[in-house]
Design a protein around this motif. Structure first.
Motif, PDB file in Angstrom:
ATOM      1  N   MET A   1       0.837  -1.180   0.000  1.00  0.00           N
ATOM      2  CA  MET A   1       0.000   0.000   0.000  1.00  0.00           C
ATOM      3  C   MET A   1       0.879   1.238   0.000  1.00  0.00           C
ATOM      4  SD  MET A   1      -2.716   1.325   2.816  1.00  0.00           S
ATOM      5  CE  MET A   1      -3.931   0.192   2.228  1.00  0.00           C
ATOM      6  N   ASN A   2       0.529   2.200  -0.816  1.00  0.00           N
ATOM      7  CA  ASN A   2       1.262   3.456  -0.872  1.00  0.00           C
ATOM      8  C   ASN A   2       0.620   4.433   0.097  1.00  0.00           C
ATOM      9  OD1 ASN A   2       2.684   5.731  -1.451  1.00  0.00           O
ATOM     10  ND2 ASN A   2       2.270   5.706  -3.647  1.00  0.00           N
ATOM     11  N   ILE A   3       1.274   4.651   1.225  1.00  0.00           N
ATOM     12  CA  ILE A   3       0.732   5.512   2.270  1.00  0.00           C
ATOM     13  C   ILE A   3       0.662   6.967   1.817  1.00  0.00           C
ATOM     14  CG2 ILE A   3       2.934   5.916   3.440  1.00  0.00           C
ATOM     15  CD1 ILE A   3      -0.557   5.400   5.038  1.00  0.00           C
ATOM     16  N   ASN A   4       1.537   7.368   0.892  1.00  0.00           N
ATOM     17  CA  ASN A   4       1.546   8.743   0.403  1.00  0.00           C
ATOM     18  C   ASN A   4       0.244   9.104  -0.300  1.00  0.00           C
ATOM     19  OD1 ASN A   4       4.323   9.359   1.190  1.00  0.00           O
ATOM     20  ND2 ASN A   4       4.829   7.803  -0.318  1.00  0.00           N
ATOM     21  N   ASP A   5      -0.401   8.138  -0.919  1.00  0.00           N
ATOM     22  CA  ASP A   5      -1.689   8.377  -1.575  1.00  0.00           C
ATOM     23  C   ASP A   5      -2.851   8.078  -0.640  1.00  0.00           C
ATOM     24  OD1 ASP A   5      -0.342   9.052  -3.928  1.00  0.00           O
ATOM     25  OD2 ASP A   5      -0.399   6.981  -4.656  1.00  0.00           O
ATOM     26  N   PHE A   6      -2.751   6.996   0.113  1.00  0.00           N
ATOM     27  CA  PHE A   6      -3.875   6.530   0.924  1.00  0.00           C
ATOM     28  C   PHE A   6      -4.269   7.522   2.007  1.00  0.00           C
ATOM     29  CE2 PHE A   6      -5.495   4.426   4.726  1.00  0.00           C
ATOM     30  CZ  PHE A   6      -6.663   3.902   4.215  1.00  0.00           C
ATOM     31  N   ILE A   7      -3.320   8.166   2.650  1.00  0.00           N
ATOM     32  CA  ILE A   7      -3.622   9.024   3.798  1.00  0.00           C
ATOM     33  C   ILE A   7      -4.526  10.199   3.412  1.00  0.00           C
ATOM     34  CG2 ILE A   7      -1.605  10.542   3.688  1.00  0.00           C
ATOM     35  CD1 ILE A   7      -3.002   8.932   6.869  1.00  0.00           C
ATOM     36  N   PHE A   8      -4.530  10.596   2.134  1.00  0.00           N
ATOM     37  CA  PHE A   8      -5.341  11.730   1.698  1.00  0.00           C
ATOM     38  C   PHE A   8      -6.595  11.305   0.930  1.00  0.00           C
ATOM     39  CE2 PHE A   8      -0.905  13.368   1.800  1.00  0.00           C
ATOM     40  CZ  PHE A   8      -1.049  14.147   2.930  1.00  0.00           C
ATOM     41  N   THR A   9      -6.882  10.011   0.879  1.00  0.00           N
ATOM     42  CA  THR A   9      -8.064   9.544   0.155  1.00  0.00           C
ATOM     43  C   THR A   9      -9.322   9.769   0.985  1.00  0.00           C
ATOM     44  OG1 THR A   9      -7.817   7.313   1.042  1.00  0.00           O
ATOM     45  CG2 THR A   9      -6.802   7.761  -1.111  1.00  0.00           C
ATOM     46  N   ARG A  10     -10.446   9.611   0.331  1.00  0.00           N
ATOM     47  CA  ARG A  10     -11.744   9.766   0.995  1.00  0.00           C
ATOM     48  C   ARG A  10     -12.138   8.427   1.615  1.00  0.00           C
ATOM     49  NH1 ARG A  10     -15.415  14.087  -1.423  1.00  0.00           N
ATOM     50  NH2 ARG A  10     -16.883  12.803  -0.264  1.00  0.00           N
ATOM     51  N   THR A  11     -11.533   8.147   2.739  1.00  0.00           N
ATOM     52  CA  THR A  11     -11.788   6.924   3.481  1.00  0.00           C
ATOM     53  C   THR A  11     -12.213   7.319   4.895  1.00  0.00           C
ATOM     54  OG1 THR A  11     -10.014   5.877   2.216  1.00  0.00           O
ATOM     55  CG2 THR A  11     -10.768   4.707   4.167  1.00  0.00           C
ATOM     56  N   ALA A  12     -12.996   6.506   5.525  1.00  0.00           N
ATOM     57  CA  ALA A  12     -13.446   6.795   6.891  1.00  0.00           C
ATOM     58  C   ALA A  12     -12.236   6.928   7.821  1.00  0.00           C
ATOM     59  CB  ALA A  12     -14.365   5.682   7.377  1.00  0.00           C
ATOM     60  N   PRO A  13     -12.272   7.912   8.734  1.00  0.00           N
ATOM     61  CA  PRO A  13     -11.130   8.117   9.641  1.00  0.00           C
ATOM     62  C   PRO A  13     -10.786   6.889  10.484  1.00  0.00           C
ATOM     63  CG  PRO A  13     -12.617   9.979   9.733  1.00  0.00           C
ATOM     64  CD  PRO A  13     -13.289   8.952   8.894  1.00  0.00           C
ATOM     65  N   GLU A  18      -6.975   2.393  11.488  1.00  0.00           N
ATOM     66  CA  GLU A  18      -6.734   0.953  11.484  1.00  0.00           C
ATOM     67  C   GLU A  18      -5.631   0.580  10.496  1.00  0.00           C
ATOM     68  OE1 GLU A  18      -9.206  -2.858   9.940  1.00  0.00           O
ATOM     69  OE2 GLU A  18     -10.290  -1.493  11.281  1.00  0.00           O
ATOM     70  N   VAL A  19      -5.661   1.191   9.306  1.00  0.00           N
ATOM     71  CA  VAL A  19      -4.643   0.908   8.298  1.00  0.00           C
ATOM     72  C   VAL A  19      -3.271   1.384   8.773  1.00  0.00           C
ATOM     73  CG1 VAL A  19      -3.862   1.515   5.978  1.00  0.00           C
ATOM     74  CG2 VAL A  19      -6.225   0.825   6.356  1.00  0.00           C
ATOM     75  N   VAL A  20      -3.209   2.594   9.349  1.00  0.00           N
ATOM     76  CA  VAL A  20      -1.934   3.129   9.851  1.00  0.00           C
ATOM     77  C   VAL A  20      -1.377   2.226  10.949  1.00  0.00           C
ATOM     78  CG1 VAL A  20      -0.923   5.029  11.160  1.00  0.00           C
ATOM     79  CG2 VAL A  20      -2.353   5.515   9.184  1.00  0.00           C
ATOM     80  N   LYS A  21      -2.231   1.726  11.803  1.00  0.00           N
ATOM     81  CA  LYS A  21      -1.796   0.845  12.891  1.00  0.00           C
ATOM     82  C   LYS A  21      -1.201  -0.455  12.355  1.00  0.00           C
ATOM     83  CE  LYS A  21      -3.591  -1.533  16.942  1.00  0.00           C
ATOM     84  NZ  LYS A  21      -4.791  -1.877  17.701  1.00  0.00           N
ATOM     85  N   ASN A  22      -1.725  -0.943  11.222  1.00  0.00           N
ATOM     86  CA  ASN A  22      -1.291  -2.229  10.680  1.00  0.00           C
ATOM     87  C   ASN A  22      -0.222  -2.127   9.592  1.00  0.00           C
ATOM     88  OD1 ASN A  22      -3.035  -3.707  12.343  1.00  0.00           O
ATOM     89  ND2 ASN A  22      -4.740  -3.306  10.973  1.00  0.00           N
ATOM     90  N   LEU A  23       0.297  -0.941   9.310  1.00  0.00           N
ATOM     91  CA  LEU A  23       1.330  -0.800   8.285  1.00  0.00           C
ATOM     92  C   LEU A  23       2.637  -1.444   8.735  1.00  0.00           C
ATOM     93  CD1 LEU A  23       0.826   2.862   7.035  1.00  0.00           C
ATOM     94  CD2 LEU A  23       0.458   0.774   5.736  1.00  0.00           C
ATOM     95  N   GLN A  25       6.868  -1.922   8.597  1.00  0.00           N
ATOM     96  CA  GLN A  25       7.979  -0.977   8.702  1.00  0.00           C
ATOM     97  C   GLN A  25       8.388  -0.412   7.347  1.00  0.00           C
ATOM     98  OE1 GLN A  25      11.289  -2.329  11.100  1.00  0.00           O
ATOM     99  NE2 GLN A  25      12.735  -1.352   9.718  1.00  0.00           N
ATOM    100  N   GLY A  26       8.508  -1.241   6.325  1.00  0.00           N
ATOM    101  CA  GLY A  26       8.904  -0.785   5.002  1.00  0.00           C
ATOM    102  C   GLY A  26       7.895   0.170   4.385  1.00  0.00           C
ATOM    103  N   GLU A  27       6.613  -0.070   4.635  1.00  0.00           N
ATOM    104  CA  GLU A  27       5.565   0.809   4.115  1.00  0.00           C
ATOM    105  C   GLU A  27       5.616   2.173   4.795  1.00  0.00           C
ATOM    106  OE1 GLU A  27       2.091  -2.391   2.997  1.00  0.00           O
ATOM    107  OE2 GLU A  27       2.388  -1.874   5.108  1.00  0.00           O
ATOM    108  N   LEU A  28       5.901   2.175   6.090  1.00  0.00           N
ATOM    109  CA  LEU A  28       6.004   3.440   6.809  1.00  0.00           C
ATOM    110  C   LEU A  28       7.227   4.240   6.362  1.00  0.00           C
ATOM    111  CD1 LEU A  28       5.030   2.180  10.348  1.00  0.00           C
ATOM    112  CD2 LEU A  28       3.766   3.863   9.004  1.00  0.00           C
ATOM    113  N   ARG A 138      12.404   4.851  13.640  1.00  0.00           N
ATOM    114  CA  ARG A 138      11.943   5.836  12.664  1.00  0.00           C
ATOM    115  C   ARG A 138      10.538   5.490  12.170  1.00  0.00           C
ATOM    116  NH1 ARG A 138      16.694   6.389   8.505  1.00  0.00           N
ATOM    117  NH2 ARG A 138      16.803   4.181   8.954  1.00  0.00           N
ATOM    118  N   ALA A 139      10.258   4.206  11.989  1.00  0.00           N
ATOM    119  CA  ALA A 139       8.913   3.786  11.590  1.00  0.00           C
ATOM    120  C   ALA A 139       7.900   4.138  12.677  1.00  0.00           C
ATOM    121  CB  ALA A 139       8.894   2.295  11.300  1.00  0.00           C
TER     122      ALA A 139
END
Length: 163
Positions: A1-13, A18-23, A25-28, A138-139
């Motif tokens: 998952m590309n966090i750079n795009d996902f964090i600004f999408t129209r998804t429920a907070p 939940e997605v941020v919690k489960n990312l 280390q490499g994705e972060l 850092r992650a």
């Protein structure tokens, strides 16, 4: 998952948290400077009324190296230069230092020293106490940045869901 795009999408907070919690280390660690700058501008607090210098600060919690230091906040300063504010605690003293975010996001190094604390003892012995951050640390800091962004930017919607 590309966090750079996902964090600004129209998804429920709640889903974003939940997605941020489960990312992993490499994705972060794949987050970009541009993404964090946008996060600060959208969710940071501070003086945004000036046209030339829009100083914003994003306060963090849980952004530590589990040893002697923690990143208390990130802020943009002049000309979109972003810094980390790092609190370092030693045996008998403590200090705050600033560290450039560009250097922090550089994944070429396994461990990075965000600053030193100069300690001296009664016998005249002096040494430096480093605040080292490896990839896992850092992650953890990046996860704290993303979590703070979602909680601040979507505070109203998160409260509605909890009520």
């Amino acid at each position: 998952m590309n966090i750079n795009d996902f964090i600004f999408t129209r998804t429920a907070p709640k889903k974003k948290l939940e997605v941020v919690k489960n990312l992993q280390q490499g994705e972060l660690l794949a987050i970009t400077y541009k993404t964090i700058l946008r996060i600060i501008k959208e969710a940071g607090v501070g003086d945004s009324n000036k046209t030339r210098c829009k100083f914003k600060t994003l306060y963090l919690s849980g952004a530590t190296n589990d040893w002697n230091s923690k990143v208390t906040n990130i802020y943009n300063w002049k000309k979109d230069e972003v810094y980390l504010s790092v609190y370092i605690q030693g045996d008998d003293t403590d200090t705050d230092v600033s560290y450039k975010l560009r250097d922090f996001l550089d994944n070429r190094y396994e461990e990075q020293c965000l600053g030193h604390l100069e300690e001296s003892f009664r016998n005249g012995y002096e040494h430096k106490v480093p605040a080292n951050y490896d990839r896992a640390d850092r992650a953890r800091v990046i996860r704290a940045i993303l979590t703070a962004y979602v909680k601040i930017h979507y505070a109203d919607r998160l409260k509605e869901g909890a009520a």
